[in-house]
Design a protein around this motif. Structure first.
Motif, mmCIF file in Angstrom:
data_model
loop_
_atom_site.group_PDB
_atom_site.id
_atom_site.type_symbol
_atom_site.label_atom_id
_atom_site.label_comp_id
_atom_site.label_asym_id
_atom_site.label_seq_id
_atom_site.Cartn_x
_atom_site.Cartn_y
_atom_site.Cartn_z
ATOM 1 N N ASP A 104 3.361 4.170 -1.334
ATOM 2 C CA ASP A 104 2.454 3.702 -0.587
ATOM 3 C C ASP A 104 2.871 2.269 0.122
ATOM 4 O O ASP A 104 2.891 1.205 -0.631
ATOM 5 N N TRP A 134 0.641 -0.873 -0.843
ATOM 6 C CA TRP A 134 1.127 -1.362 -2.043
ATOM 7 C C TRP A 134 2.222 -1.999 -2.471
ATOM 8 O O TRP A 134 2.308 -2.895 -2.958
ATOM 9 N N THR A 189 2.322 -5.250 -1.001
ATOM 10 C CA THR A 189 1.419 -6.247 -2.050
ATOM 11 C C THR A 189 2.284 -6.443 -3.043
ATOM 12 O O THR A 189 2.477 -7.395 -3.439
ATOM 13 N N SER A 211 1.893 2.283 -9.542
ATOM 14 C CA SER A 211 0.484 2.459 -9.791
ATOM 15 C C SER A 211 0.362 3.098 -11.278
ATOM 16 O O SER A 211 -0.511 3.984 -11.525
ATOM 17 N N SER A 218 -1.292 -9.578 -11.906
ATOM 18 C CA SER A 218 -1.408 -8.095 -11.595
ATOM 19 C C SER A 218 -2.352 -7.207 -12.535
ATOM 20 O O SER A 218 -3.187 -6.538 -12.085
ATOM 21 N N HIS A 267 -5.294 -6.531 -10.052
ATOM 22 C CA HIS A 267 -5.345 -5.029 -9.606
ATOM 23 C C HIS A 267 -5.690 -4.281 -10.937
ATOM 24 O O HIS A 267 -5.475 -3.102 -11.107
#
Lengths: 266, 847
Positions: A134, A137, A140, A175, A203, A207
């Motif tokens: 992604d 992502w 990021t 992820s 993180s 997240h």
């Protein structure tokens, strides 16, 4: 025979806030009189979105626990759940897929494939699965670890801290449900350690990543939400909201044998 | 240090096995070649001694082991004169005939068309070995022209028993005949004829059938009386003999014949040793590579030794000592495997008609010494380079995590490689300019230098190829493909050395297939351009047959002319000459030789036509007198014209009377038939085949079929060479297995990491396999390219010797590359399985 002894008495976990759970986990090396129990009936939960440290003296079984939780090693008995999945029942093929898709790893050393660039290393688990990362992502994660300018470099062109940050980025980019870190700062100086640890911390905070980290460094443990202490293959204590001083104190008590044998449930 | 070395060896049994294997195979080839030629030498020596009596009397040059059928004979009165000698205990006149073949009940020729078919008359002569040459083991002696005895192994192979009707093809009075088998005989004591067959006749029948009924003999064997030496008997016999007939002692005759055999065996031995050499060169690459990897993997340990105070010399010596141990062990096993290989060669050569089933396979001291010398020298040389590098490791490296061995720069390798290639080209050019064996050796050395040069440069030369392959891999196999590509270029020297071993094997395979194809194409062209006869009658291997067949064919109404082509060997100025003989009448119709002037005027008794390149080499010019040394004596001939190469299966063309003057029995090898105008092809074919059908040796064919038969021979030889080169290719494949296995061990942690982050076992196996295929294809492509370069160069160089058409078998070369890729897949099986079996956890935590 694996896990048979406790399989009946334990229902699968319904609490979805638990990311990983060990139930009466035993790991015995050797046979007969020479048998040594590295894990001697460990039951512990790791909540989703939490940063947990596993600590204990050498030979306490902390690495074995992590290896069993991370589907790298099989327990002699007991169960390991990742989410709702009892991984002690999975074959090698499913375990491999599980590691690829649901688990992230950061090892102490030798985290990167030397022939691949930083970017290729970060994307490796996704590439193996044949998935495209992604983009948003990926950006990021790369920006969080501050590696944008280093993406085309090979591992031998990166410093130790940079290499570990690449490893962290790799662990996060897919992820995963949970990240296991085995002494991630063991080979780093204090400045590089701080970089890596604060990145792991961020993180979790930003997240809601779940991270389980094995360490023997009280300063590293102080970055976490919770510290679980192991000794002689058992969970002996745990601390929430740890500070380096409290952890150090607890470690001293452990090594002097003061709390040995005192079971503490988390 | 020695103890550390030994412990190292034992701790790494697998590596020991792998690196020792190259030595084993290389040494096995050397030992096998020697054992095999020793076995052949022993077998033929047994046959020669087993047929030689105290003194042998025969026309000079006749009846030797390598003689053709001789037409000269000894008259019967000589026998009576010799019988009067008090020095002779007994006198045994004998007749012998070549070209007598046994046909088995299925109609096939016993022994195939390779080994000779012999006929003797029965006699009770005792050989110098003390054994009778022939002894009856079953049944009775034959009598009359319709009875025969067979040598035991001949009867067994044919499947005939006593009382059976045996069909024979002969070069004598009756081209085919049937006789009753009355007895079985043992030949000598060893019981073996090396694949030849033997028919035994009654003495009178022998003269009747093969010597037009005259009371003459091929030769006479004498047995010395009690207390008389061979020399005394010889000296007593010689004065009684007519001119041209000589008496030789049994020892001299046996020695002369054995020398002749040794010459042929020496050639076979050299031929085999060339392939052994190829295997050893390939093996050297494998050993260098293995030791380089081992040293690289142990560099930390070696650095620790240095840090603890071991000197460079000690480190150097410890690596060399390890090599010595591997070399010793490898050579020892190699000799044992060589023995098995010799048995394998026995089977291979049995396919070509050489039967050594009765021979013993001795492992002589020479074989053992040569094998050890070769094995040890090669191993030590191969280990020297890595050992030197090992010694250069800095002691401080022990403290570091990632130890890199000091490596010479690729630029230096490029320069050295380029110099070797240039030098090799020079050597080849010199070789082409030179002549004979020296020239061949120069060409071989040049090719070797070029191959090693290219091998040195291959880390750079191979790069585009690997990148190209990598692009395909990435597209087809995604990440696994690019991981495999990266792995194959991460250590270019290692990949290149592994690929180079395969390259050498494939260079030679490609070279031979190009030369074979070119030879086939040249044969086609020569036959198409120069053969004008409509039909050819010949034996597959050119073995001679009875001229009666030509006579019968000539009488057919469909036939206009029959040209009888005969072959012989002679010596001209000390070099071997293939001689063809044909009657000038009818020759012009059969052949279209581009000779200036009328063939009938130039080609007549007393003249010789010489093939152009042979004339060039001997500096013969039209008008010269050429002395041709035949077994029966020297014949001087006038050179009247030269003819282009490839046009005829001979370097020299003479008239049939020349061969008769040379002492040779007139037997035909090839018949060229032209059709009567208006006759139907089918009729002619049917009529000729009616004559030839009874003789399996001889068949009718049109020029295309004749060409196909010649090409079949070329292919058969090509397959033999492929089989011999196969061993070098096997060693190269083992090299790939070895390198991959060691690389997998070296990358254990990386493999563990890949598995931990989700690479499945299947993907991991595929990764190793793809790397293996990349290495194999690299070697194959480089090898085929080199093979094409060498093939074109060699064909150009020998264009004047009959191979004047260049034909490159593209499809076959492509098949080689595809096969190499498959071999790559196979080579990866074990290393890939090993990698996939690694315990993930242990792999990650391994030191």
């Amino acid at each position: 025979m694996l896990g048979a002894t406790v399989a009946d008495s334990t229902a699968p976990p319904h609490d979805h806030s638990v990311a990983a759970r060990a139930v009466d986990l035993r790991k015995v090396y050797g046979e007969g009189g020479a048998a040594v129990a590295a894990l001697d009936g460990v039951s512990v939960d790791f909540a989703a979105g939490e940063f947990t440290a596993v600590m204990g003296p050498s030979g306490s079984g902390k690495s074995t626990l992590m290896h069993c939780l991370a589907a790298l090693d099989t327990a002699t008995s007991g169960q390991v759940f990742l989410g709702d999945t009892d991984i002690t029942r999975l074959d090698d093929k499913r375990l491999t897929t599980l590691r690829r898709d649901k688990i992230g790893f950061v090892f102490q050393a030798y985290n990167l494939v030397p022939t691949l660039t930083a970017q290729e290393n970060i994307e490796l688990p996704l590439a193996i699965a044949g998935r495209k990362p992604d983009r948003a992502w990926f950006d990021t994660v790369v920006d969080t670890v501050d590696l944008r300018s280093r993406l085309s470099h090979r591992p031998n062109e990166l410093s130790g801290g940079q290499q570990q940050r690449v490893a962290c980025a790799r662990a996060l980019v897919s992820s995963p449900d949970i990240v296991f870190a085995d002494e991630p700062t063991g080979n780093l100086d204090s400045a590089a350690s701080a970089e890596v640890l604060s990145f792991l911390r961020r993180s979790v905070d930003e997240h809601h990543q779940t991270i389980v980290m094995v360490t023997h460094d009280p300063i590293a443990a102080a970055y976490t939400d919770r510290v679980v202490f192991l000794d002689d293959g058992r969970v002996v204590d745990e601390i929430r909201e740890p500070t380096a001083d409290r952890v150090l104190e607890q470690m001293k008590m452990l090594s002097s044998g003061a709390v040995a044998g005192t079971p503490a449930e988390g | 240090m020695l103890r550390i070395t030994m412990r190292n060896l034992l701790a790494r049994k697998l590596r020991l096995v792998l690196s020792g294997f190259a030595i084993v195979l290389g040494v096995a080839f050397v030992a096998g070649s020697f054992i095999f030629t020793d076995a052949m030498s022993g077998a033929f020596s047994g046959i020669i001694k087993g047929t030689t009596a105290d003194v042998e009397v025969a026309p000079k040059g006749a009846n030797d082991f390598d003689s053709l059928q001789d037409r000269r004979t000894v008259p019967a009165e000589v026998v009576d004169k010799l019988a009067g000698l008090t020095e002779a205990q007994s006198v045994h006149p004998y007749n012998q005939q070549q070209g007598v073949y046994v046909i088995d009940p299925d109609g096939d020729l016993v022994g195939g068309s390779g080994p000779p078919g012999l006929a003797f008359n029965y006699s009770d002569t005792v050989a110098i070995t003390g054994e009778p040459i022939l002894s009856l083991t079953e049944g009775e002696l034959p009598s009359g022209t319709s009875e025969i005895a067979l040598e035991e192994s001949t009867a067994e192979r044919a499947g005939y028993g006593i009382g059976d009707e045996v069909e024979l093809v002969t070069a004598g009075r009756d081209p085919t005949m049937t006789a009753t088998l009355t007895g079985l005989m043992r030949f000598g004591s060893a019981g073996g004829l090396g694949g030849a067959t033997l028919v035994i006749f009654d003495p009178d029948a022998m003269q009747e059938l093969f010597f037009t009924g005259q009371d003459v003999y091929s030769g006479i064997s004498l047995t010395a009386a009690e207390g008389v030496s061979q020399e005394e008997l010889r000296d007593a016999a010689q004065p009684l003999l007519p001119p041209g007939v000589q008496a030789r002692t049994g020892d001299d005759a046996a020695a002369a014949n054995e020398a002749g055999v040794q010459e042929i065996l020496g050639f076979i031995n050299t031929f085999l040793l060339v392939f052994a050499g190829v295997s050893l060169v390939v093996g050297t690459f494998l050993i260098i590579n293995t030791f380089s990897i081992l040293v690289a993997q142990r560099s930390r340990e070696l650095a620790l030794l240095r840090a603890l105070g071991a000197s460079k010399r000690q480190v150097n010596r410890s690596v060399l000592a390890e090599a010595l141990a591997v070399g010793l062990l490898g050579s020892t096993i190699g000799i044992a495997v060589g023995y098995l290989l010799a048995l394998g060669l026995k089977a291979l050569f049995a396919f070509f008609g050489l039967d050594l089933s009765g021979a013993s396979f001795p492992i002589t001291l020479r074989t053992v010494l040569v094998s050890y010398a070769v094995g040890l020298v090669v191993t030590m040389i191969a280990a020297y380079l890595p050992a030197r590098r090992a010694a250069r490791i800095a002691p401080v490296a022990a403290m570091r995590d990632d130890v890199a061995l000091p490596e010479s720069s690729l630029r230096r390798r490029l320069i050295v490689g380029a110099v070797m290639v240039v030098g090799g080209v020079g050597l080849m050019a010199l070789g082409f300019a030179g002549e004979g064996e020296g020239g061949l050796a120069l060409i071989g050395a040049g090719m070797l230098a070029i191959l090693i040069g290219v091998a040195l440069m291959s880390p750079v030369l191979g790069r585009p190829l690997i990148y190209g392959l990598g692009a395909i891999y990435r597209r087809v196999f995604g990440t696994v493909g690019s991981l495999a590509t990266q792995n194959s270029i991460r250590n270019p020297r290692r990949t290149a050395a592994t690929a180079s071993a395969l390259m050498i094997g494939l260079t030679l395979v490609a070279l031979m297939s190009i030369l074979g194809q070119s030879a086939s194409a040249s044969t086609d062209k020569a036959i198409r351009e120069s053969l004008t006869s409509e039909y050819v009658v010949s034996n597959v291997v050119g073995a001679p047959f009875s001229p009666k067949i030509a006579g019968q064919i000539r009488e057919l109404p469909e036939v206009e002319t029959v040209a009888q082509f005969r072959t012989a060997q002679a010596e001209v100025d000390g070099s071997f000459a293939f001689v063809g003989a044909v009657d000038p009448n009818g020759f012009a119709e059969a052949f279209d030789l581009p000779i200036p002037g009328a063939v009938t005027a130039l080609f007549r008794p007393g003249t010789v036509l010489v093939e152009e390149s042979t004339a060039d080499r001997g500096k013969y010019e039209v008008g010269d007198t050429i002395p041709m040394e035949f077994q029966g004596g020297t014949v001087k001939l006038k050179l009247t014209a030269t003819f282009p190469p490839g046009a005829l299966p001979a370097n020299y063309l003479v008239t049939p009377d020349t061969l008769i003057k040379g002492g040779l029995e007139p037997l035909d090898s090839i018949l060229f038939i032209t059709k009567q105008p208006g006759a139907a092809d089918a009729d002619l074919r049917a009529a000729v085949e009616k004559i030839t059908s009874e003789i399996p040796t001889v068949t009718l064919k049109n020029p295309q079929e004749f060409a196909a038969e010649q090409k079949e021979q070329i292919n058969l030889f090509l397959y033999l060479i492929y089989a011999l080169l196969g061993l070098a290719v096997i060693i190269a494949v083992l090299g790939i297995v070895n390198t991959l296995a060691l690389s997998v061990i070296e990358r254990t942690r990386e493999v563990g990491l890949l598995r931990a982050v989700g690479l499945s076992r299947r993907q991991l196996r595929r990764m190793v396999r793809l790397e293996s295929v990349a290495v194999a294809v690299l070697g194959a492509v480089l090898g085929v390219l080199m093979g094409i370069a060498f093939g074109v160069a060699l064909q150009r160089a020998i264009a004047d010797q009959g191979i004047d058409v260049l034909s490159i078998p593209w499809l076959r070369l492509a098949v080689f590359v595809v096969l190499a890729a498959l071999v790559g897949v196979l080579a990866a099986v074990l290393p890939a399985r090993r990698a996939a079996r690694l315990n993930v956890l242990r792999a990650i935590t391994t030191e």
